[in-house]
Design a protein around this motif. Structure first.
Motif, mmCIF file in Angstrom:
data_model
loop_
_atom_site.group_PDB
_atom_site.id
_atom_site.type_symbol
_atom_site.label_atom_id
_atom_site.label_comp_id
_atom_site.label_asym_id
_atom_site.label_seq_id
_atom_site.Cartn_x
_atom_site.Cartn_y
_atom_site.Cartn_z
ATOM 1 N N PHE A 310 -89.222 -7.514 -71.098
ATOM 2 C CA PHE A 310 -88.109 -7.198 -71.993
ATOM 3 C C PHE A 310 -88.146 -5.722 -72.382
ATOM 4 C CE2 PHE A 310 -88.818 -11.672 -72.583
ATOM 5 C CZ PHE A 310 -87.557 -12.223 -72.778
ATOM 6 N N LYS A 312 -86.991 -3.828 -75.649
ATOM 7 C CA LYS A 312 -86.549 -4.196 -77.005
ATOM 8 C C LYS A 312 -86.207 -2.925 -77.785
ATOM 9 C CE LYS A 312 -89.831 -5.906 -79.622
ATOM 10 N NZ LYS A 312 -90.862 -6.908 -79.907
ATOM 11 N N ALA A 323 -83.270 -7.444 -77.742
ATOM 12 C CA ALA A 323 -84.148 -7.354 -76.564
ATOM 13 C C ALA A 323 -83.383 -7.766 -75.313
ATOM 14 C CB ALA A 323 -85.358 -8.263 -76.761
ATOM 15 N N VAL A 343 -83.545 -10.022 -82.268
ATOM 16 C CA VAL A 343 -84.910 -10.258 -82.746
ATOM 17 C C VAL A 343 -84.967 -9.970 -84.237
ATOM 18 C CG1 VAL A 343 -86.288 -9.956 -80.644
ATOM 19 C CG2 VAL A 343 -85.519 -7.965 -81.858
#
Ligand SMILES: Nc1ncnc2c1ncn2[C@@H]1O[C@H](COP(=O)(O)OP(=O)(O)OP(=O)(O)O)[C@@H](O)[C@H]1O
Length: 361
Positions: A310, A312, A323, A343
């Motif tokens: 990922f 982010k 992300a 997130v």
């Protein structure tokens, strides 16, 4: 400001004479009295007092700009280097911002250099193909820069352009790669950089990686903020970004903080004998600590968990934390979805490295 003379404020002469006759000569003299007292002292109507006070206040106020004016100014002087990853560009309102520091932090082998190579290519590409048509200074502290890999990314991303005779060589020729071997060598090259930036139409500065320059041997995992040579370096890099209005991109590595309270730096190469499960439990933090993290404008965390890698957006003045799952292909980094995953809470700054082989290399 408070001592500014009323005589310089453009009050109607008749009114100014009344003020000066009562020895009210500065903004402070006028504005520190209540309106009713002023009315009595000057022997004038309250409406006249109010308009004079408004006039003096306006002339005394420090200069200000509206939000709209700042936005227009930003559009003119600022701008972004598009990453050509639509989701990420959207989240960052256009891409990697000019005039600011952007940090890429993540474990070894996750894809930070791949990201930097693509950015270098994009900054060098002619404007008609969406690039910045400039040169790039690439400070390669780990000797990881690869022209061949960069051209491979170019051929995969822009096959029609890279088929043009000599374009790949031209692009590679625009990347100025330096390989300092110590922080003092690095500092020396930075001192000459402002001039180089101007002379060479540099549109992007990359430092890959900043953490590798620091020797950790005697510091048990922490850099003393007083001794840290990074302190000066950080403000210098910031001033370069602001002065030249170019994006400055820095990669930062991670260290693990395991349960026995010892620190381990991924790039040092000394590996503790731990099992895979222990490794995934260990807590990863950015190698250069909190002071560094506060100083950067954008922080992108590269991590791996749930079977994916990922990118982010962990810190941005304009984007909520989000992300994007990604893969590294021959054409470089590709996002698997452009919407991103929100997130929250402690997840925002966590750096996870689960189920990927990057720690076990
Ligand atoms: N030609 C390629 N095709 C597909 N994937 C590749 C290719 N070259 C590299 N990769 C991927 O890129 C990863 C390495 O990424 P990169 O070198 O950017 O790591 P890094 O985050 O910069 O690590 P470090 O902190 O050690 O410098 C490899 O794990 C591999 O998955």
């Amino acid at each position: 400001m408070a001592n500014k003379l009323i005589s310089q404020m453009g009050l109607p002469p008749s009114l100014f004479h009344i003020f000066s006759a009562r020895n009210i000569l500065t903004a402070k003299d006028a504005l520190s009295l209540p309106e009713v007292d002023l009315m009595a002292l000057l022997d004038i109507e309250i409406d006249l007092v109010r308009s004079a006070v408004a006039h003096i206040s306006e002339a005394t106020c420090p200069p200000f700009q509206t939000g709209l004016a700042l936005l227009e100014e930003k559009k003119k002087s600022g701008g972004h280097l598009s990453t050509l990853l639509p989701g990420l560009d959207n989240a960052l309102c256009g891409g990697i911002p000019f005039g600011a520091l952007t940090e890429l932090v993540g474990p070894s082998g996750i894809g930070k250099t791949q990201f930097c190579l693509k950015l270098a290519l994009l900054a060098a590409l002619p404007e008609c193909y969406g690039g910045l048509n400039g040169r790039v200074i690439y400070i390669d502290t780990e000797s990881k820069f690869s022209s061949r890999r960069m051209i491979e990314i170019g051929e995969g991303s822009f096959p029609h352009i890279f088929r043009l005779q000599g374009l790949a060589q031209k692009m590679a020729g625009r990347i100025i790669v330096t390989r300092p071997t110590s922080i003092s060598e690095f500092n020396d090259s930075l001192q000459q950089m402002k001039l180089t930036l101007l002379q060479n139409e540099v549109k992007l500065l990359i430092v890959d990686s900043i953490a590798a320059l620091v020797s950790w041997d005697n510091e048990k995992g922490t850099i003393s903020s007083r001794q840290s040579p990074l302190r000066g370096l950080l403000s210098f890099l910031k001033s370069i970004a602001e002065f030249s209005q170019i994006p400055v991109v820095l990669t930062n590595q991670v260290r693990s903080h395991s349960s026995d309270d010892t620190f381990h730096y991924i790039f040092q190469g000394h590996r503790k004998e731990t099992s895979n499960s222990e490794r995934s439990e260990s807590h990863l933090t950015a190698a250069l600590g909190i002071q560094w993290a506060h100083a950067v404008t954008i922080r992108l965390i590269f991590e791996a968990h749930s079977g994916h890698r990922f990118i982010k957006v962990a810190k941005s003045p304009i984007s909520p934390p989000v992300a994007f799952p990604f893969v590294v292909e021959s054409s470089g980094i590709t996002l698997l979805n452009q919407e991103g995953i929100s997130v929250a809470g402690s997840e925002i700054n966590a750096i996870r490295c689960q189920g990927c082989n990057v720690l076990t290399q």
